[in-house]
Design a protein around this motif. Structure first.
Motif, mmCIF file in Angstrom:
data_model
loop_
_atom_site.group_PDB
_atom_site.id
_atom_site.type_symbol
_atom_site.label_atom_id
_atom_site.label_comp_id
_atom_site.label_asym_id
_atom_site.label_seq_id
_atom_site.Cartn_x
_atom_site.Cartn_y
_atom_site.Cartn_z
ATOM 1 N N UNK A 162 0.797 -1.221 0.000
ATOM 2 C CA UNK A 162 0.000 0.000 0.000
ATOM 3 C C UNK A 162 0.827 1.267 0.000
ATOM 4 N N UNK A 163 2.137 1.139 -0.153
ATOM 5 C CA UNK A 163 2.994 2.321 -0.095
ATOM 6 C C UNK A 163 3.451 2.652 1.310
ATOM 7 N N UNK A 164 3.336 1.688 2.239
ATOM 8 C CA UNK A 164 3.862 1.903 3.586
ATOM 9 C C UNK A 164 5.384 1.982 3.563
ATOM 10 N N UNK A 165 5.980 1.464 2.493
ATOM 11 C CA UNK A 165 7.411 1.617 2.262
ATOM 12 C C UNK A 165 7.647 1.612 0.758
ATOM 13 N N UNK A 166 8.773 2.156 0.349
ATOM 14 C CA UNK A 166 9.110 2.260 -1.063
ATOM 15 C C UNK A 166 10.250 1.292 -1.366
ATOM 16 N N UNK A 167 10.112 0.569 -2.461
ATOM 17 C CA UNK A 167 11.199 -0.277 -2.944
ATOM 18 C C UNK A 167 11.926 0.455 -4.066
ATOM 19 N N UNK A 168 13.197 0.724 -3.855
ATOM 20 C CA UNK A 168 14.030 1.375 -4.861
ATOM 21 C C UNK A 168 15.026 0.342 -5.383
ATOM 22 N N UNK A 169 14.831 -0.070 -6.637
ATOM 23 C CA UNK A 169 15.695 -1.095 -7.237
ATOM 24 C C UNK A 169 16.821 -0.410 -8.011
ATOM 25 N N UNK A 197 10.616 -15.603 4.747
ATOM 26 C CA UNK A 197 10.054 -15.347 6.079
ATOM 27 C C UNK A 197 10.917 -14.362 6.864
ATOM 28 N N UNK A 198 12.231 -14.483 6.715
ATOM 29 C CA UNK A 198 13.132 -13.562 7.406
ATOM 30 C C UNK A 198 13.026 -12.159 6.812
ATOM 31 N N UNK A 199 12.897 -12.105 5.502
ATOM 32 C CA UNK A 199 12.762 -10.804 4.848
ATOM 33 C C UNK A 199 11.466 -10.119 5.264
ATOM 34 N N UNK A 200 10.387 -10.868 5.309
ATOM 35 C CA UNK A 200 9.104 -10.308 5.738
ATOM 36 C C UNK A 200 9.179 -9.796 7.166
ATOM 37 N N UNK A 201 9.857 -10.571 8.036
ATOM 38 C CA UNK A 201 10.001 -10.147 9.432
ATOM 39 C C UNK A 201 10.875 -8.907 9.545
ATOM 40 N N UNK A 205 11.189 -6.498 7.323
ATOM 41 C CA UNK A 205 10.390 -5.351 6.902
ATOM 42 C C UNK A 205 9.397 -4.968 7.993
ATOM 43 N N UNK A 206 8.780 -5.972 8.628
ATOM 44 C CA UNK A 206 7.811 -5.695 9.694
ATOM 45 C C UNK A 206 8.477 -4.969 10.856
ATOM 46 N N UNK A 207 9.688 -5.398 11.227
ATOM 47 C CA UNK A 207 10.397 -4.731 12.331
ATOM 48 C C UNK A 207 10.766 -3.308 11.938
ATOM 49 N N UNK A 208 11.125 -3.123 10.682
ATOM 50 C CA UNK A 208 11.453 -1.783 10.193
ATOM 51 C C UNK A 208 10.251 -0.857 10.339
#
Length: 321
Positions: A102-109, A149-153, A155-158
């Motif tokens: 939803x745009x809660x964070x931006x992915x810059x590739x 799963x680690x990546x999702x966690x 991002x959630x902690x961030x």
């Protein structure tokens, strides 16, 4: 925030926080835009490379524009290369996660083959490297690929760590869930404190924050703001030369406290913490309590899960007991 190898990642994050020169990158980008643009044209838009506005493929010219958005939401910068299968796999996973954010964070590739100076600015040693940027500065990072799963966690902690500081996170989460964001009623005292802080009137900012805490002792925003305002007032007056003075006179307690402030202001966080913990070991009674309180006040300038704070708290406890 913990990652697969906390020690290695903490070292990477600490190195980034002192090494990244986004200002120099911005200057190069501005020069490139001015050279390419017609006199009346605006800055070149960011090339999304995606129909999702919060997923962007950035170049050296557009990178600063994306970084500037980190005052609203965190920007997760993926520094990869087309020749790296790990980079491609991580990009696919991050893109999938970002699409539903939803745009809660931006992915810059970032393709470092096309934009090598971005990699140089971050001091990248290997690809892929992923860096979280907030308020224009790198705050966390990891190298290599990690499990979904680690990546999702991660991002959630961030998001959890920054939700109260970056206003766009809640709005993005509301978009992602389809739930209308609650109207935020701003506390006029907090608004006044923030305005005073921005104007450099740190004493007034402290007064407003103290008013909030007097009636709401658990107000985290006011507590953090008060710590920042107190430190800003001290740091503005401190002479960086006091570090050499303190090194030459370890018995001078005032110099040790001022030197620690100067080191924090210069992003020498570990040195500041170590200086005051050493002082705690050398003094007793009221002097020891004074140093301890000063050090605890410096802890409050950082997120509670900052690994440097956690390590310093353990060292302080050892020095005290």
């Amino acid at each position: 925030m913990t990652r697969p190898d906390p020690r290695k990642t903490a070292a990477l994050s600490a190195a980034l926080s002192g090494a990244v020169d986004l200002g120099a990158l911005r200057a190069r980008a501005d020069a490139a835009r001015q050279a390419a643009a017609a006199p009346a044209s605006a800055a070149a838009p960011v090339d999304n490379g995606s129909s999702v506005p919060w997923i962007v493929d950035v170049t050296e010219a557009s990178f600063q524009t994306v970084v500037e958005q980190s005052v609203q939401v965190p920007v997760v910068v993926l520094l990869g290369a087309s020749y790296s299968p790990e980079s491609q796999a991580l990009a696919a996973t991050l893109t999938r996660f970002a699409t539903g954010s939803g745009g809660a964070w931006i992915l810059a590739r970032v393709d470092l083959e096309q934009a090598p100076r971005i990699g140089q600015a971050f001091g990248v040693q290997s690809v892929p490297t992923t860096v979280a940027v907030a308020a224009g500065q790198p705050i966390d990072a990891f190298a290599g690929a990690i499990a979904d799963t680690e990546l999702s966690a991660w991002i959630a902690r961030l998001l959890d760590a920054l939700r109260e500081r970056l206003p766009g996170i809640r709005a993005g989460e509301a978009r992602a869930t389809g739930v209308a964001e609650e109207e935020v009623v701003e506390d006029p005292r907090i608004v006044a404190a923030e305005e005073a802080f921005e104007a450099g009137d740190y004493a007034a900012a402290q007064g407003f924050y103290e008013q909030v805490l007097a009636s709401e002792p658990g107000n985290e925003l006011a507590r953090e703001g008060l710590a920042q305002a107190r430190f800003a007032e001290r740091a503005e007056a401190v002479d960086p030369a006091v570090i050499a003075k303190a090194d030459a006179a370890p018995e001078d307690l005032d110099a040790q406290l001022a030197a620690a402030d100067a080191e924090i202001a210069g992003q020498r966080v570990d040195e500041a913490f170590a200086r005051l913990i050493s002082a705690v070991r050398r003094v007793f009674g009221e002097d020891r309590d004074r140093v301890r309180q000063h050090l605890v006040g410096l802890f409050e300038l950082f997120p509670a899960d900052d690994p440097r704070v956690a390590a310093a708290r353990r060292a302080l406890a050892s020095a005290l007991y």
